[in-house]
Motif scaffolding. Structure first.
Motif, mmCIF file in Angstrom:
data_model
loop_
_atom_site.group_PDB
_atom_site.id
_atom_site.type_symbol
_atom_site.label_atom_id
_atom_site.label_comp_id
_atom_site.label_asym_id
_atom_site.label_seq_id
_atom_site.Cartn_x
_atom_site.Cartn_y
_atom_site.Cartn_z
ATOM 1 N N LEU A 1 0.826 -1.208 0.000
ATOM 2 C CA LEU A 1 0.000 0.000 0.000
ATOM 3 C C LEU A 1 0.860 1.259 0.000
ATOM 4 O O LEU A 1 0.560 2.212 -0.722
ATOM 5 C CB LEU A 1 -0.922 -0.004 1.226
ATOM 6 C CG LEU A 1 -1.796 1.239 1.421
ATOM 7 C CD1 LEU A 1 -2.690 1.480 0.202
ATOM 8 C CD2 LEU A 1 -2.640 1.114 2.684
ATOM 9 N N ALA A 2 1.942 1.250 0.772
ATOM 10 C CA ALA A 2 2.834 2.412 0.832
ATOM 11 C C ALA A 2 3.446 2.707 -0.539
ATOM 12 O O ALA A 2 3.483 3.864 -0.984
ATOM 13 C CB ALA A 2 3.930 2.177 1.865
ATOM 14 N N VAL B 1 5.980 2.327 8.292
ATOM 15 C CA VAL B 1 6.245 1.758 6.968
ATOM 16 C C VAL B 1 6.226 2.857 5.906
ATOM 17 O O VAL B 1 7.097 2.914 5.029
ATOM 18 C CB VAL B 1 5.197 0.664 6.624
ATOM 19 C CG1 VAL B 1 5.274 0.274 5.149
ATOM 20 C CG2 VAL B 1 5.401 -0.551 7.509
ATOM 21 N N LEU B 2 5.237 3.740 6.000
ATOM 22 C CA LEU B 2 5.102 4.838 5.049
ATOM 23 C C LEU B 2 6.319 5.755 5.100
ATOM 24 O O LEU B 2 6.846 6.184 4.057
ATOM 25 C CB LEU B 2 3.831 5.632 5.361
ATOM 26 C CG LEU B 2 3.194 6.463 4.244
ATOM 27 C CD1 LEU B 2 2.797 5.583 3.063
ATOM 28 C CD2 LEU B 2 1.969 7.210 4.775
ATOM 29 N N GLU B 3 6.800 6.052 6.306
ATOM 30 C CA GLU B 3 7.984 6.906 6.473
ATOM 31 C C GLU B 3 9.228 6.225 5.907
ATOM 32 O O GLU B 3 10.058 6.880 5.259
ATOM 33 C CB GLU B 3 8.184 7.238 7.957
ATOM 34 C CG GLU B 3 7.143 8.200 8.504
ATOM 35 C CD GLU B 3 7.258 8.414 9.996
ATOM 36 O OE1 GLU B 3 6.870 9.490 10.479
ATOM 37 O OE2 GLU B 3 7.739 7.493 10.696
ATOM 38 N N TYR B 4 9.347 4.915 6.118
ATOM 39 C CA TYR B 4 10.500 4.187 5.599
ATOM 40 C C TYR B 4 10.497 4.162 4.073
ATOM 41 O O TYR B 4 11.522 4.419 3.428
ATOM 42 C CB TYR B 4 10.509 2.755 6.146
ATOM 43 C CG TYR B 4 11.553 1.874 5.497
ATOM 44 C CD1 TYR B 4 12.899 1.990 5.825
ATOM 45 C CD2 TYR B 4 11.189 0.945 4.518
ATOM 46 C CE1 TYR B 4 13.855 1.198 5.214
ATOM 47 C CE2 TYR B 4 12.139 0.140 3.906
ATOM 48 C CZ TYR B 4 13.468 0.270 4.259
ATOM 49 O OH TYR B 4 14.420 -0.502 3.637
ATOM 50 N N LYS C 1 11.198 10.586 -1.063
ATOM 51 C CA LYS C 1 9.988 11.408 -1.066
ATOM 52 C C LYS C 1 9.658 11.843 0.362
ATOM 53 O O LYS C 1 10.293 11.404 1.319
ATOM 54 C CB LYS C 1 8.833 10.631 -1.702
ATOM 55 C CG LYS C 1 9.132 10.286 -3.167
ATOM 56 C CD LYS C 1 7.977 9.608 -3.859
ATOM 57 C CE LYS C 1 8.316 9.320 -5.320
ATOM 58 N NZ LYS C 1 7.182 8.734 -6.063
ATOM 59 N N ARG C 2 8.664 12.720 0.483
ATOM 60 C CA ARG C 2 8.403 13.345 1.782
ATOM 61 C C ARG C 2 7.047 12.965 2.367
ATOM 62 O O ARG C 2 6.106 12.663 1.638
ATOM 63 C CB ARG C 2 8.448 14.874 1.646
ATOM 64 C CG ARG C 2 9.770 15.458 1.207
ATOM 65 C CD ARG C 2 9.631 16.954 0.954
ATOM 66 N NE ARG C 2 9.282 17.684 2.166
ATOM 67 C CZ ARG C 2 8.820 18.931 2.171
ATOM 68 N NH1 ARG C 2 8.644 19.566 1.025
ATOM 69 N NH2 ARG C 2 8.541 19.538 3.308
ATOM 70 N N ILE C 3 6.999 13.030 3.710
ATOM 71 C CA ILE C 3 5.736 12.907 4.449
ATOM 72 C C ILE C 3 5.626 14.134 5.346
ATOM 73 O O ILE C 3 6.574 14.467 6.066
ATOM 74 C CB ILE C 3 5.698 11.626 5.300
ATOM 75 C CG1 ILE C 3 5.528 10.404 4.419
ATOM 76 C CG2 ILE C 3 4.552 11.686 6.309
ATOM 77 C CD1 ILE C 3 5.521 9.099 5.179
ATOM 78 N N ILE C 4 4.490 14.811 5.286
ATOM 79 C CA ILE C 4 4.242 15.977 6.138
ATOM 80 C C ILE C 4 3.013 15.675 6.988
ATOM 81 O O ILE C 4 1.962 15.315 6.466
ATOM 82 C CB ILE C 4 4.028 17.254 5.306
ATOM 83 C CG1 ILE C 4 5.321 17.610 4.561
ATOM 84 C CG2 ILE C 4 3.566 18.425 6.183
ATOM 85 C CD1 ILE C 4 5.210 18.803 3.647
#
Length: 219
Positions: free
Chosen positions: A67-68, A128-131, A138-141
Motif C-alpha cells: 500500500l505504501a 512503513v510509510l515513512e521508511y 519522497k516526503r511525508i508531512i
C-alpha cells in the motif's frame, strides 16, 4: 469505515487480518487451555498459536508495504494526520452514579473498536510509510488532526458532526461529500499551504488565515 481515504477519492478497505483468523485462533487457545501446562501436546499447540500470530503479522506488514508503494507511485509528498494512536485505544473514563455505582460508559462497544484499531496497526503503517518515503526520496508531512473532520475543506466553515454521521454537508458553500473524503481534501489543503512558506499547520491556523484574508478584502 475505511483504512484510509485519499484526496484523489480512493477509498481503501480495512484488510482485517486478525479478524479473519480470530475464530481459528480462539479454537486453538481453547484446546490449549485443556492441556497440561508444559506437556508435549501443550507445547505443540503453543507453537501452532505462535505461528498463526506470526502469519497474521507478516500478512499485515506485506499488505502495508504494498500500500505504501502504491500511495507513493505518482506523488512526491504525502500529507497525513499526526494521529496519537495511544489516545485512540485508551479506555473510556468510568462513570459513577449518585449512589456510587458504576454506570454504562460505552467501554463494551469501545473494546470492539480498539480491537479493530489494533488489527489495522496504524502506528506500524505510518512507520512503513515513512521508511518507504525515505527509501524513494519522497516526503511525508504531518498535519494536526484537530478539527479535520469538523470543518469544510472548501470554505473552512465549521460543520459539527457526531462519529456516527458519515456525510459532510456544508450550509455555507454547499459542499456535499463523504465525511472522510472531505477530511482528506482538507488535510491536503493545509499540507500544501505549509509547503508554500505559510505558517499554517492545522485547521485552527488555516481558519485564522482565511478570516484575516476575508477582512482585508472587505472595503
Amino acid at each position: 469505515m475505511h483504512y484510509a481515504v485519499t484526496s484523489d477519492g480512493e477509498f481503501l478497505e480495512v484488510p482485517k487480518f486478525f479478524r479473519l483468523s480470530e475464530h481459528r485462533l480462539s479454537k486453538l487457545q481453547m484446546r490449549l487451555a485443556k492441556k497440561q501446562k508444559h506437556s508435549l501436546p501443550w507445547k505443540i499447540l503453543k507453537g501452532k498459536i505462535s505461528k498463526l500470530h506470526q502469519l497474521i503479522a507478516r500478512q499485515r506488514l506485506d499488505w502495508q508495504f504494498k500500500l505504501a508503494y502504491h500511495l507513493f507511485s505518482d506523488v512526491s509528498v504525502i500529507f497525513i494526520e499526526d494521529l496519537q494512536i495511544a489516545n485512540l485505544v485508551r479506555r473510556c473514563k468510568a462513570k459513577l452514579g449518585h449512589n456510587g455505582q458504576f454506570l454504562p460508559n460505552g467501554q463494551s462497544a469501545k473494546s470492539g473498536l480498539n480491537k479493530s484499531l489494533q488489527d489495522a496497526a496504524f502506528g506500524q503503517f505510518i512507520q512503513v510509510l515513512e521508511y518507504v518515503g525515505w527509501k524513494l526520496g519522497k516526503r511525508i508531512i504531518k498535519v494536526d488532526p484537530k478539527g479535520t473532520s469538523q470543518h469544510c475543506w472548501e470554505c473552512l466553515n465549521r460543520v459539527s458532526k457526531s462519529l456516527s454521521e458519515r456525510w459532510h454537508s456544508c450550509p455555507r458553500c454547499g459542499q456535499e461529500l463523504d465525511r472522510d473524503y472531505n477530511s482528506a481534501l482538507l488535510i491536503q489543503k493545509i499540507g500544501l499551504l505549509s509547503t508554500q512558506g505559510e505558517d499554517i499547520t492545522s485547521v485552527k491556523t488555516a481558519v485564522r488565515a482565511f478570516l484575516a484574508e476575508e477582512s482585508r478584502a472587505l472595503p
